[in-house]
Design a protein around this motif. Structure first.
Motif, PDB file in Angstrom:
ATOM      1  N   THR A   1       0.836  -1.207   0.000  1.00 44.16           N
ATOM      2  CA  THR A   1       0.000   0.000   0.000  1.00 44.16           C
ATOM      3  C   THR A   1       0.869   1.254   0.000  1.00 44.16           C
ATOM      4  O   THR A   1       1.801   1.378   0.788  1.00 44.16           O
ATOM      5  CB  THR A   1      -0.915   0.013   1.232  1.00 44.16           C
TER       6      THR A   1
ATOM      7  N   ALA B   1      -0.854   4.565  -0.376  1.00 47.86           N
ATOM      8  CA  ALA B   1      -1.706   5.540   0.326  1.00 47.86           C
ATOM      9  C   ALA B   1      -3.117   4.980   0.381  1.00 47.86           C
ATOM     10  O   ALA B   1      -3.524   4.185  -0.478  1.00 47.86           O
ATOM     11  CB  ALA B   1      -1.686   6.887  -0.388  1.00 47.86           C
ATOM     12  N   SER B   2      -3.877   5.402   1.368  1.00 49.96           N
ATOM     13  CA  SER B   2      -5.256   4.945   1.509  1.00 49.96           C
ATOM     14  C   SER B   2      -6.100   6.071   2.099  1.00 49.96           C
ATOM     15  O   SER B   2      -5.595   7.146   2.424  1.00 49.96           O
ATOM     16  CB  SER B   2      -5.319   3.692   2.394  1.00 49.96           C
TER      17      SER B   2
ATOM     18  N   VAL C   1      -0.615  12.324  -4.943  1.00 53.21           N
ATOM     19  CA  VAL C   1       0.016  11.384  -4.018  1.00 53.21           C
ATOM     20  C   VAL C   1       1.523  11.503  -4.198  1.00 53.21           C
ATOM     21  O   VAL C   1       2.036  11.371  -5.316  1.00 53.21           O
ATOM     22  CB  VAL C   1      -0.427   9.935  -4.288  1.00 53.21           C
TER      23      VAL C   1
ATOM     24  N   ASN D   1       6.056   9.222  -0.802  1.00 56.79           N
ATOM     25  CA  ASN D   1       5.962   8.754   0.589  1.00 56.79           C
ATOM     26  C   ASN D   1       4.519   8.561   1.048  1.00 56.79           C
ATOM     27  O   ASN D   1       4.276   8.251   2.221  1.00 56.79           O
ATOM     28  CB  ASN D   1       6.681   9.724   1.530  1.00 56.79           C
ATOM     29  N   GLY D   2       3.560   8.761   0.142  1.00 61.27           N
ATOM     30  CA  GLY D   2       2.152   8.555   0.467  1.00 61.27           C
ATOM     31  C   GLY D   2       1.406   9.795   0.893  1.00 61.27           C
ATOM     32  O   GLY D   2       0.179   9.743   1.093  1.00 61.27           O
ATOM     33  N   ASP D   3       2.097  10.920   1.044  1.00 64.60           N
ATOM     34  CA  ASP D   3       1.403  12.163   1.408  1.00 64.60           C
ATOM     35  C   ASP D   3       0.390  12.537   0.331  1.00 64.60           C
ATOM     36  O   ASP D   3       0.654  12.394  -0.873  1.00 64.60           O
ATOM     37  CB  ASP D   3       2.395  13.303   1.596  1.00 64.60           C
ATOM     38  N   ARG D   4      -0.752  13.076   0.781  1.00 66.26           N
ATOM     39  CA  ARG D   4      -1.853  13.373  -0.131  1.00 66.26           C
ATOM     40  C   ARG D   4      -2.100  14.867  -0.228  1.00 66.26           C
ATOM     41  O   ARG D   4      -1.856  15.611   0.713  1.00 66.26           O
ATOM     42  CB  ARG D   4      -3.127  12.667   0.340  1.00 66.26           C
TER      43      ARG D   4
ATOM     44  N   THR E   1      -7.706   3.060  -2.130  1.00 64.94           N
ATOM     45  CA  THR E   1      -6.312   2.731  -1.864  1.00 64.94           C
ATOM     46  C   THR E   1      -5.467   2.816  -3.132  1.00 64.94           C
ATOM     47  O   THR E   1      -5.931   2.434  -4.214  1.00 64.94           O
ATOM     48  CB  THR E   1      -6.204   1.317  -1.283  1.00 64.94           C
TER      49      THR E   1
END
Length: 299
Positions: A37, A39-40, A72, A75-78, A292
């Motif tokens: 995963t 980002a979610s 996104v 590092n997954g930051d939104r 996700t």
């Protein structure tokens, strides 16, 4: 596409009525890719694209209220690129320009509501404008080498393939590709996947003459039970297809017609694309209706 019980039932009926006859069918085995995963916590994610500056863009839709284009980071930051977008679908970048579809709703497809558009946003200035209008349920989106845009529609009597030429004129290319959803171009070929037809197929067209002769590759699985969604074409011409309801990703060799499943347990996956700047360019990234973003890496 927004999927509810009514839409699935409609898809089953459409599939029974419009199943296509494939011209090639083969299967093969391949190694499973690892899934992780990124980002979610999003709403329903329809599509993704890499914008060349180190971010992924995803189109987020909702059964109630407007959607948006989100960003996104590796590092997954939104973040949010464009707020208040009506049912966004396919995404394509060309330099500093991002093209994206709006009005990609089941209601628009079933009732032939032509309020859909292809909009653009300048990634440098943030200026948004409408590139083409009068579309019904524009879903998948791709751009040819000549600069024409092609979009798919998978519900309604006029489901099929539409061209938006460089002069911005809109025309129907063909309506014999079934409940068209996923679309991609590579190596001079255009690939269109159907979603609800009983026979799951990948239609192969000439990029420069998409209304001309076609070939079809049969893919294992019953359409309404697998629901093929968007696809991408690798640099080597291999096609990677997201299958939404089946929760899997299929790799297809267009030359031999052989296909195999490279990832399972990818819940409600809606699109796949190889990583761009800042991401692993050898890995596939996938969006999902469960909100996700996942990474698929060769094991």
């Amino acid at each position: 596409m927004k999927v509810g019980a009514a839409v699935v039932v409609t898809g089953l009926l459409l599939g029974a009525a419009t199943a296509l006859a494939p011209t090639a069918e083969a299967s093969s085995t391949c190694s499973a890719w690892s899934v992780s995963t990124v980002a979610s916590g999003f709403g329903m994610l329809e599509n993704l694209e890499f914008e060349g500056r180190g971010s992924m863009i995803v189109s987020e839709t909702s059964p109630i209220g407007p959607g948006a284009l989100r960003t996104v980071a590796p590092n997954g930051d939104r973040g949010t690129l464009v707020a208040d977008v009506d049912s966004p679908g396919g995404l394509v970048t060309d330099g500093d320009t991002l093209y994206f579809t709006t009005g990609n709703s089941a209601v628009a497809g079933l009732f032939d509501t032509r309020t859909g558009t292809v909009d653009t946003i300048d990634l440098g200035t943030g200026v948004r404008s409408t590139y083409a209008s009068g579309l019904a349920m524009p879903n998948g989106l791709t751009r040819s080498e000549a600069g024409d845009l092609f979009t798919t529609r998978n519900l309604g009597a006029a489901a099929g393939l539409t061209r938006i030429a460089t002069d911005r004129t809109v025309s129907t290319v063909r309506t014999d590709v079934g409940t068209a959803n996923g679309i991609g171009i590579g190596g001079g070929k255009m690939y269109v996947a159907n979603m609800f037809d009983l026979e799951t197929t990948l239609t192969v067209l000439d990029e420069n003459n998409p209304s001309g002769p076609s070939e079809r590759i049969r893919i294992d699985g019953v359409g309404p039970l697998t629901m093929s969604d968007d696809l991408t074409v690798g640099d080597d011409g291999t096609v990677y297809l997201a299958q939404n309801l089946a929760g899997r990703v299929v790799r297809i060799d267009p030359e031999s017609g052989a296909s195999c499943v490279i990832a399972t347990g990818v819940s409600l996956t809606s699109s796949v694309a190889f990583g761009g700047v800042g991401f692993d360019e050898t890995a596939l990234y996938a969006t999902s209706f469960d909100g996700t973003v996942r990474k698929l890496a060769r094991s």
